[in-house]
Design a protein around this motif. Structure first.
Motif, PDB file in Angstrom:
ATOM      1  N   GLN A 179       0.820  -1.207   0.000  1.00 35.33           N
ATOM      2  CA  GLN A 179       0.000   0.000   0.000  1.00 35.33           C
ATOM      3  C   GLN A 179       0.856   1.261   0.000  1.00 35.33           C
ATOM      4  O   GLN A 179       0.513   2.266  -0.625  1.00 35.33           O
ATOM      5  CB  GLN A 179      -0.950  -0.021   1.189  1.00 35.33           C
ATOM      6  CG  GLN A 179      -2.034  -1.086   1.069  1.00 35.33           C
ATOM      7  CD  GLN A 179      -2.895  -1.204   2.311  1.00 35.33           C
ATOM      8  OE1 GLN A 179      -2.504  -0.785   3.401  1.00 35.33           O
ATOM      9  NE2 GLN A 179      -4.075  -1.803   2.155  1.00 35.33           N
ATOM     10  N   ALA A 180       2.002   1.202   0.700  1.00 33.07           N
ATOM     11  CA  ALA A 180       2.911   2.342   0.713  1.00 33.07           C
ATOM     12  C   ALA A 180       3.521   2.578  -0.666  1.00 33.07           C
ATOM     13  O   ALA A 180       3.769   3.725  -1.059  1.00 33.07           O
ATOM     14  CB  ALA A 180       4.017   2.125   1.746  1.00 33.07           C
ATOM     15  N   ALA A 181       3.739   1.500  -1.403  1.00 35.63           N
ATOM     16  CA  ALA A 181       4.316   1.627  -2.745  1.00 35.63           C
ATOM     17  C   ALA A 181       3.337   2.278  -3.708  1.00 35.63           C
ATOM     18  O   ALA A 181       3.733   2.989  -4.635  1.00 35.63           O
ATOM     19  CB  ALA A 181       4.727   0.257  -3.268  1.00 35.63           C
ATOM     20  N   GLY A 182       2.039   2.054  -3.478  1.00 41.98           N
ATOM     21  CA  GLY A 182       1.045   2.528  -4.432  1.00 41.98           C
ATOM     22  C   GLY A 182       1.094   1.641  -5.675  1.00 41.98           C
ATOM     23  O   GLY A 182       1.896   0.716  -5.782  1.00 41.98           O
ATOM     24  N   GLY A 183       0.259   1.924  -6.633  1.00 40.13           N
ATOM     25  CA  GLY A 183       0.291   1.150  -7.868  1.00 40.13           C
ATOM     26  C   GLY A 183      -0.394  -0.195  -7.730  1.00 40.13           C
ATOM     27  O   GLY A 183      -1.034  -0.512  -6.731  1.00 40.13           O
ATOM     28  N   ALA A 184      -0.222  -0.998  -8.764  1.00 43.54           N
ATOM     29  CA  ALA A 184      -0.889  -2.293  -8.852  1.00 43.54           C
ATOM     30  C   ALA A 184      -0.221  -3.332  -7.960  1.00 43.54           C
ATOM     31  O   ALA A 184       0.957  -3.210  -7.609  1.00 43.54           O
ATOM     32  CB  ALA A 184      -0.900  -2.779 -10.301  1.00 43.54           C
ATOM     33  N   ILE A 185      -0.997  -4.352  -7.607  1.00 43.49           N
ATOM     34  CA  ILE A 185      -0.495  -5.478  -6.819  1.00 43.49           C
ATOM     35  C   ILE A 185      -0.768  -6.763  -7.594  1.00 43.49           C
ATOM     36  O   ILE A 185      -1.887  -7.009  -8.021  1.00 43.49           O
ATOM     37  CB  ILE A 185      -1.179  -5.542  -5.435  1.00 43.49           C
ATOM     38  CG1 ILE A 185      -0.883  -4.274  -4.636  1.00 43.49           C
ATOM     39  CG2 ILE A 185      -0.695  -6.781  -4.669  1.00 43.49           C
ATOM     40  CD1 ILE A 185      -1.643  -4.204  -3.323  1.00 43.49           C
ATOM     41  N   LEU A 186       0.277  -7.549  -7.788  1.00 45.68           N
ATOM     42  CA  LEU A 186       0.166  -8.838  -8.462  1.00 45.68           C
ATOM     43  C   LEU A 186       0.385  -9.932  -7.432  1.00 45.68           C
ATOM     44  O   LEU A 186       1.424  -9.976  -6.790  1.00 45.68           O
ATOM     45  CB  LEU A 186       1.213  -8.937  -9.570  1.00 45.68           C
ATOM     46  CG  LEU A 186       1.308 -10.268 -10.343  1.00 45.68           C
ATOM     47  CD1 LEU A 186       0.007 -10.556 -11.074  1.00 45.68           C
ATOM     48  CD2 LEU A 186       2.484 -10.234 -11.319  1.00 45.68           C
ATOM     49  N   ARG A 187      -0.599 -10.796  -7.281  1.00 43.28           N
ATOM     50  CA  ARG A 187      -0.509 -11.867  -6.286  1.00 43.28           C
ATOM     51  C   ARG A 187      -0.159 -13.184  -6.966  1.00 43.28           C
ATOM     52  O   ARG A 187      -0.780 -13.545  -7.979  1.00 43.28           O
ATOM     53  CB  ARG A 187      -1.837 -12.015  -5.528  1.00 43.28           C
ATOM     54  CG  ARG A 187      -2.230 -10.782  -4.718  1.00 43.28           C
ATOM     55  CD  ARG A 187      -3.587 -10.994  -4.055  1.00 43.28           C
ATOM     56  NE  ARG A 187      -4.020  -9.810  -3.337  1.00 43.28           N
ATOM     57  CZ  ARG A 187      -3.706  -9.541  -2.076  1.00 43.28           C
ATOM     58  NH1 ARG A 187      -2.945 -10.378  -1.407  1.00 43.28           N
ATOM     59  NH2 ARG A 187      -4.137  -8.449  -1.489  1.00 43.28           N
ATOM     60  N   LEU A 188       0.817 -13.872  -6.380  1.00 41.53           N
ATOM     61  CA  LEU A 188       1.195 -15.183  -6.876  1.00 41.53           C
ATOM     62  C   LEU A 188       0.469 -16.255  -6.067  1.00 41.53           C
ATOM     63  O   LEU A 188       0.366 -16.155  -4.850  1.00 41.53           O
ATOM     64  CB  LEU A 188       2.716 -15.369  -6.764  1.00 41.53           C
ATOM     65  CG  LEU A 188       3.567 -14.334  -7.506  1.00 41.53           C
ATOM     66  CD1 LEU A 188       5.043 -14.621  -7.300  1.00 41.53           C
ATOM     67  CD2 LEU A 188       3.232 -14.325  -8.996  1.00 41.53           C
ATOM     68  N   ASP A 189       0.004 -17.280  -6.749  1.00 38.97           N
ATOM     69  CA  ASP A 189      -0.794 -18.310  -6.080  1.00 38.97           C
ATOM     70  C   ASP A 189       0.052 -19.226  -5.233  1.00 38.97           C
ATOM     71  O   ASP A 189      -0.398 -19.708  -4.179  1.00 38.97           O
ATOM     72  CB  ASP A 189      -1.548 -19.147  -7.124  1.00 38.97           C
ATOM     73  CG  ASP A 189      -2.595 -18.322  -7.837  1.00 38.97           C
ATOM     74  OD1 ASP A 189      -3.087 -17.344  -7.247  1.00 38.97           O
ATOM     75  OD2 ASP A 189      -2.898 -18.654  -9.012  1.00 38.97           O
ATOM     76  N   ARG A 190       1.263 -19.522  -5.686  1.00 35.65           N
ATOM     77  CA  ARG A 190       2.066 -20.509  -4.975  1.00 35.65           C
ATOM     78  C   ARG A 190       2.586 -19.948  -3.662  1.00 35.65           C
ATOM     79  O   ARG A 190       2.883 -18.802  -3.534  1.00 35.65           O
ATOM     80  CB  ARG A 190       3.268 -20.945  -5.841  1.00 35.65           C
ATOM     81  CG  ARG A 190       2.845 -21.780  -7.039  1.00 35.65           C
ATOM     82  CD  ARG A 190       4.051 -22.167  -7.855  1.00 35.65           C
ATOM     83  NE  ARG A 190       5.021 -22.894  -7.023  1.00 35.65           N
ATOM     84  CZ  ARG A 190       4.958 -24.209  -6.775  1.00 35.65           C
ATOM     85  NH1 ARG A 190       3.964 -24.918  -7.246  1.00 35.65           N
ATOM     86  NH2 ARG A 190       5.858 -24.778  -6.024  1.00 35.65           N
TER      87      ARG A 190
END
Length: 211
Positions: free
Chosen positions: A200-211
């Motif tokens: 959240q501090a970084a801002g921008g999009a978040i990509l979540r990895l499933d593994r």
């Protein structure tokens, strides 16, 4: 191609197992956070981008920086800055000598010292040129590490959970420092972390990895 850091159909394998697959672009001045558990390939992806991938892994796909493919270049020519969990300061060298490693060797000695002192001043460490790293607090060490990376004039900044060992108050301060400096230099930032507050501090999009 657009300016910034591009990852085109990048895959990381260990043996027959695909750890991750990423296809994305980070514009200058923006950030992308990749979140996932240990073993999901987050740090391995950063190693591929910087040209330091362990031989136990196989990677494919294109990495571009400001429209130029860099994945076939030697690591030292990729112009990628990276911050790790550990600050990795040389204990036998002064703060100023540590920072000098970020500067091009062709820069004259007097100018080198001026640039280092200006960098220290910009993070509230004026007068620290001759200090022993062992005398620095955790926050001060983090600031020196950041400025050493930025003095190398990177075109992109990778963050490998660099805030994870800081206490909560210090973590917030260092996060703000890192992201403000990166934005001021219009760097594309790729952060890997377990921590949603970091994302959240970084801002921008978040990509979540499933593994």
């Amino acid at each position: 191609m657009a300016d910034g850091l591009g990852l085109s159909n990048v895959t990381i394998h260990r043996g027959e197992t695909c750890l991750l697959s990423v296809d994305t672009h980070i514009n200058r001045g923006e950030a992308l956070t990749i979140m996932g558990p240990s073993g999901s390939g987050k740090s391995t992806l950063l190693s591929y981008i910087t040209g330091s991938l362990d031989l136990a892994f196989k990677a494919a796909g294109s990495v571009t920086l400001d429209g130029e493919e860099i994945d076939t270049k030697p690591a030292h020519l990729r112009q990628i800055g990276i911050l790790f969990q550990d600050d990795l300061l040389f204990p036998h060298m002064s703060v100023g000598a540590n920072l000098s490693f970020g500067l091009d060797r062709s820069i004259p000695r007097v100018e080198r010292k001026d640039r280092i002192n200006a960098a220290l001043d910009s993070v509230g460490l004026a007068g620290f040129f001759d200090r022993d790293p062992a005398t620095l607090s955790g926050g001060q060490r983090a600031r020196v590490s950041l400025m050493r990376t930025l003095l190398s004039d990177p075109k992109a900044l990778l963050l490998d959970e660099p805030f994870s060992r800081l206490d909560q108050d210090l973590r917030q301060q260092v996060r703000e420092l890192v992201f403000n400096h990166a934005k001021a230099q219009s760097l594309p930032v790729l952060l890997v972390t377990h921590d949603m507050d970091d994302a959240q501090a970084a801002g921008g999009a978040i990509l979540r990895l499933d593994r």
